[in-house]
Design a protein around this motif. Structure first.
Motif, mmCIF file in Angstrom:
data_model
loop_
_atom_site.group_PDB
_atom_site.id
_atom_site.type_symbol
_atom_site.label_atom_id
_atom_site.label_comp_id
_atom_site.label_asym_id
_atom_site.label_seq_id
_atom_site.Cartn_x
_atom_site.Cartn_y
_atom_site.Cartn_z
ATOM 1 N N LYS A 106 0.820 -1.218 0.000
ATOM 2 C CA LYS A 106 0.000 0.000 0.000
ATOM 3 C C LYS A 106 0.854 1.268 0.000
ATOM 4 O O LYS A 106 0.430 2.303 -0.518
ATOM 5 C CB LYS A 106 -0.954 0.003 1.200
ATOM 6 C CG LYS A 106 -2.065 -1.046 1.095
ATOM 7 C CD LYS A 106 -3.100 -0.837 2.199
ATOM 8 C CE LYS A 106 -3.971 -2.027 2.523
ATOM 9 N NZ LYS A 106 -4.610 -2.736 1.438
ATOM 10 N N ALA A 144 -7.333 7.519 8.135
ATOM 11 C CA ALA A 144 -7.335 6.058 8.020
ATOM 12 C C ALA A 144 -5.889 5.609 8.190
ATOM 13 O O ALA A 144 -4.977 6.259 7.673
ATOM 14 C CB ALA A 144 -7.877 5.630 6.655
ATOM 15 N N VAL A 156 -6.601 -2.319 8.088
ATOM 16 C CA VAL A 156 -6.935 -0.907 7.993
ATOM 17 C C VAL A 156 -7.884 -0.540 9.130
ATOM 18 O O VAL A 156 -8.836 -1.258 9.410
ATOM 19 C CB VAL A 156 -7.638 -0.644 6.645
ATOM 20 C CG1 VAL A 156 -8.079 0.803 6.542
ATOM 21 C CG2 VAL A 156 -6.737 -1.039 5.493
ATOM 22 N N GLU A 192 -18.829 3.917 -0.847
ATOM 23 C CA GLU A 192 -17.840 3.118 -1.572
ATOM 24 C C GLU A 192 -18.455 2.410 -2.765
ATOM 25 O O GLU A 192 -19.605 1.993 -2.732
ATOM 26 C CB GLU A 192 -17.261 2.061 -0.632
ATOM 27 C CG GLU A 192 -16.242 2.632 0.321
ATOM 28 C CD GLU A 192 -15.673 1.578 1.257
ATOM 29 O OE1 GLU A 192 -15.121 0.573 0.765
ATOM 30 O OE2 GLU A 192 -15.792 1.763 2.474
ATOM 31 N N ASN A 224 -15.194 -5.611 10.239
ATOM 32 C CA ASN A 224 -15.004 -5.755 8.801
ATOM 33 C C ASN A 224 -14.800 -7.227 8.434
ATOM 34 O O ASN A 224 -14.183 -7.975 9.182
ATOM 35 C CB ASN A 224 -13.788 -4.958 8.333
ATOM 36 C CG ASN A 224 -14.138 -3.531 7.974
ATOM 37 O OD1 ASN A 224 -15.290 -3.209 7.675
ATOM 38 N ND2 ASN A 224 -13.144 -2.663 8.003
ATOM 39 N N GLN A 275 -11.196 0.223 -5.952
ATOM 40 C CA GLN A 275 -12.161 0.493 -4.889
ATOM 41 C C GLN A 275 -12.169 1.999 -4.666
ATOM 42 O O GLN A 275 -11.143 2.589 -4.328
ATOM 43 C CB GLN A 275 -11.789 -0.245 -3.616
ATOM 44 C CG GLN A 275 -12.918 -0.168 -2.600
ATOM 45 C CD GLN A 275 -12.559 -0.837 -1.298
ATOM 46 O OE1 GLN A 275 -11.497 -1.416 -1.162
ATOM 47 N NE2 GLN A 275 -13.457 -0.741 -0.336
ATOM 48 N N MET A 277 -14.157 5.727 -3.286
ATOM 49 C CA MET A 277 -15.139 6.406 -2.441
ATOM 50 C C MET A 277 -15.653 7.565 -3.288
ATOM 51 O O MET A 277 -14.854 8.386 -3.770
ATOM 52 C CB MET A 277 -14.463 6.947 -1.172
ATOM 53 C CG MET A 277 -15.420 7.554 -0.179
ATOM 54 S SD MET A 277 -16.274 6.291 0.782
ATOM 55 C CE MET A 277 -15.068 5.924 2.058
HETATM 56 P P1 AMP Z 1 -9.505 -3.687 4.128
HETATM 57 O O1 AMP Z 1 -10.424 -4.443 3.226
HETATM 58 O O2 AMP Z 1 -9.207 -4.338 5.420
HETATM 59 O O3 AMP Z 1 -8.316 -3.158 3.392
HETATM 60 O O4 AMP Z 1 -10.346 -2.428 4.617
HETATM 61 C C1 AMP Z 1 -10.511 -1.419 3.792
HETATM 62 C C2 AMP Z 1 -11.669 -0.590 4.269
HETATM 63 O O5 AMP Z 1 -11.191 0.508 5.026
HETATM 64 C C3 AMP Z 1 -12.351 -0.006 3.088
HETATM 65 O O6 AMP Z 1 -13.378 -0.813 2.622
HETATM 66 C C4 AMP Z 1 -12.846 1.318 3.592
HETATM 67 O O7 AMP Z 1 -14.104 1.149 4.167
HETATM 68 C C5 AMP Z 1 -11.868 1.687 4.659
HETATM 69 N N1 AMP Z 1 -10.907 2.693 4.199
HETATM 70 C C6 AMP Z 1 -9.674 2.463 3.700
HETATM 71 N N2 AMP Z 1 -9.062 3.624 3.404
HETATM 72 C C7 AMP Z 1 -9.908 4.615 3.705
HETATM 73 C C8 AMP Z 1 -9.856 6.059 3.637
HETATM 74 N N3 AMP Z 1 -8.781 6.718 3.190
HETATM 75 N N4 AMP Z 1 -10.955 6.735 4.042
HETATM 76 C C9 AMP Z 1 -12.048 6.080 4.500
HETATM 77 N N5 AMP Z 1 -12.153 4.757 4.596
HETATM 78 C C10 AMP Z 1 -11.102 4.019 4.216
#
Ligand code: AMP
Ligand code: GLY
Length: 434
Positions: A106, A144, A156, A192, A224, A275, A277
Motif C-alpha cells: 500500500k 485512516a 486498515v 464506496e 469488517n 475500490q 469512495m
Molecule cells: P480492508 O479491506 O481491510 O483493506 O479495509 C478497507 C476498508 O477501510 C475499506 O473498505 C474502507 O471502508 C476503509 N478505508 C480504507 N481507506 C480509507 C480512507 N482513506 N478513508 C475512508 N475509509 C477508508
C-alpha cells in the motif's frame, strides 16, 4: 483449450462457471487448497495444493498442457506465480509481481499514485517513525491508518469506525510500526463502490459498478469482513452514482494502467480492481487490487454475454480492443452465508445443506467436501446470487435462496433491500448538497 483456474473460493467458482459457459468447450483444471465442490464439478481434473506453491502449480500446468492460466486470489500474485508460469511458456490472465505490487504494497501504491499524478489520490504520507507520524495524524485530524503490506490480522482502521479519536489513531499507528511501515491518509467521506476492468497490457474493458458490504452485521455494524454481499444496478451505474462519476473512475483506472507500464516497463494483464469512495469532490481511490473482488466477481461474471474464453484470450494476446465485451442489462444481488460467529469466532466443520434455491445462482466459497457432504471452514461459506431486471427483484431471489440453505450460518438480510439503497442515495445527496 485447456484452462487452469488458480484458487478455490466463491470468486473462482464464478470464474469457472463463466469459462464453463463458453461455446468453445474448454477443459477446465483447477488448483485449490481445499476441494470446492462447485469448482470440482466443472473440472476435468484438479490439484489440491496451496495456490502459493509456485513450483507445484507450474509443474501441474505444464504437465496438463495448460494454454491459459487464470489467477483468482492475490497471494499467488505476490508469490510470483504469474512470472513463473510465463517463464514456462504459459499465457496468464493475471498481472506479474512487479505490477501486482499495487495491491500488496500500500505504501508503494500511494507513492506511485502521487509520482504519476493519478487522480483521486487522498492526502497521505508513509512513515517509519513515530514523531513525524503523530504530527501528520494531528494535522489531518481525521484519518485512516494502514499497514503497508498484506497483513494477516491487523488491517486498515478508520477514525469514527474502529478508532475513536486522534489518540487512538496514534496508538494504533504506533503499534503497526513494529512490523512494517505505515500509511496515514485522510479519511474519505462518502459511499464506496467497486469498478473492475479486464486489461490486456494496454486496453481496458470496464465492468458494471458494484457495491460491496464489508461489515458483518445489518445496518453496517460489526467488524469488517471479506465482504458479506454486493449488488449492481441494471445498466452498470449504481443508484447513488451518476454516469460522470463512473466515467471519472474509468479515467483514473486507465491512467493508472498506463502509468504502471511507464514506471515498471511491464504491461498490466488481468483483472484490475478499483475500490473508490465517491465524495463531494468526485471519486477517490481507496485502493487498487490486482484481481477480481470477492464477492464482486459473482455480480458481474453471471452477466457477461461475450464468450469468456474469448475474453481470456484477448487479455492474454493483447487484443481486447478488438473484442466487444458485453454485459446483460440486469441487476444482481449477491448474499454470502458465513459461519455463525464469523469473522471473530466462527464455527467450523458444520455441514451445509442446500435446499430449493429457486432461480438463484449458487457459488461455493470456503467449504470442503467430504463423503459427498459439504462442510464449513472458518471463512465465508456459500454465496447466492439473484439476477433480475431490478435490484428489488434480484434481492428477493437471493434472500429466498439464502433462507433455504441450512447449517450454522449467518447472512445479512438488508443487502440489496430498497431501504438500504435509499439510505445510500440519501447519504450521497446530503454529501453532494454541502
Ligand atoms: P480492508 O479491506 O481491510 O483493506 O479495509 C478497507 C476498508 O477501510 C475499506 O473498505 C474502507 O471502508 C476503509 N478505508 C480504507 N481507506 C480509507 C480512507 N482513506 N478513508 C475512508 N475509509 C477508508
Ligand atoms: N470485496 C473486496 C475484495 O475482494 O477485496
Amino acid at each position: 483449450m485447456n484452462i487452469l483456474i488458480v484458487g478455490g473460493g466463491g470468486r473462482e467458482h464464478a470464474i469457472a462457471d463463466a469459462v464453463g459457459r463458453s461455446r468453445k468447450d474448454p477443459s477446465i483444471y483447477a488448483v485449490m487448497s481445499k476441494k470446492n465442490p462447485g469448482i470440482a464439478e466443472l473440472c476435468e481434473d484438479f490439484l489440491l495444493e496451496k495456490e502459493t506453491n509456485v513450483e507445484a502449480v507450474v509443474e501441474y500446468a505444464v504437465s496438463n498442457n495448460i494454454e491459459i492460466a487464470v489467477m483468482g486470489p492475490e497471494a499467488p500474485l505476490a508469490a510470483g506465480l504469474v512470472d513463473s508460469l510465463e517463464a514456462a511458456g504459459i499465457a496468464v490472465v493475471g498481472p506479474r509481481r512487479v505490477v501486482a505490487q499495487i495491491e500488496f504494497d500500500k505504501a508503494w501504491a500511494r507513492n506511485f499514485m502521487r509520482a504519476s499524478n493519478i487522480g483521486g489520490c487522498p492526502k497521505f504520507e508513509v512513515f517509519t517513525e513515530r514523531a513525524p507520524m503523530d504530527a501528520f495524524i494531528e494535522e489531518l485530524g481525521n484519518v485512516a491508518i494502514k499497514p503497508a503490506g498484506l497483513t494477516g490480522g491487523k488491517g486498515v482502521k478508520v477514525m469514527g469506525d474502529q478508532l475513536k479519536d486522534v489518540d487512538a489513531a496514534k496508538e494504533y499507528a504506533a503499534s503497526l510500526l513494529e512490523g512494517d511501515s505505515v500509511v496515514v491518509e485522510e479519511n474519505l467521506i462518502g459511499e464506496e463502490f467497486t469498478l473492475q476492468a479486464f486489461v490486456d497490457g494496454t486496453n481496458l474493458a470496464y465492468m458494471p459498478t458494484v457495491q460491496d458490504h464489508k461489515r458483518a452485521f445489518e445496518s453496517d455494524l460489526g467488524p469488517n469482513t471479506g465482504g458479506m454481499g454486493s449488488y449492481n444496478e441494471a445498466g452498470g451505474v449504481l443508484p447513488f452514482l451518476v454516469e460522470d462519476d463512473v466515467e471519472q473512475a474509468r479515467l483514473i483506472m486507465k491512467h493508472t494502467v498506463a502509468a504502471l507500464y511507464e514506471v515498471t516497463g511491464v504491461g498490466y494483464k488481468g483483472i484490475f480492481y478499483g475500490q473508490f469512495m465517491i465524495t463531494k469532490d468526485g471519486p477517490k481511490v481507496i485502493e487498487f487490487n490486482a484481481r477480481f473482488g470477492d464477492p464482486e466477481a459473482m455480480n458481474v461474471l453471471p452477466l457477461i454475454e461475450t464468450d469468456y474464453v474469448d475474453v481470456l484470450s484477448a487479455i492474454a494476446n493483447g487484443t481486447l480492443d478488438k473484442l466487444d465485451v458485453k454485459f446483460s442489462n440486469k441487476a444482481t444481488v449477491c448474499k454470502y452465508a458465513v459461519p455463525a460467529g464469523y469473522p471473530d469466532n466462527p464455527t467450523k466443520d458444520r455441514e451445509v445443506v442446500v435446499g430449493d434455491i429457486g432461480d438463484a445462482l449458487l457459488f461455493y466459497s470456503s467449504v470442503y467436501e467430504k463423503d459427498g457432504k459439504v462442510y464449513t471452514t472458518g471463512s465465508r461459506s456459500v454465496a447466492v446470487v439473484g439476477v433480475a431486471d431490478s435490484i428489488e427483484n434480484a434481492e428477493k431471489i437471493a434472500q429466498n435462496a439464502i433462507e433455504n440453505l441450512s447449517g450454522d450460518l449467518h447472512s445479512r438480510r438488508d443487502i440489496g433491500t430498497a431501504d438500504l439503497i435509499q439510505r445510500r442515495i440519501d447519504h450521497m445527496n446530503e454529501i453532494r448538497a454541502n
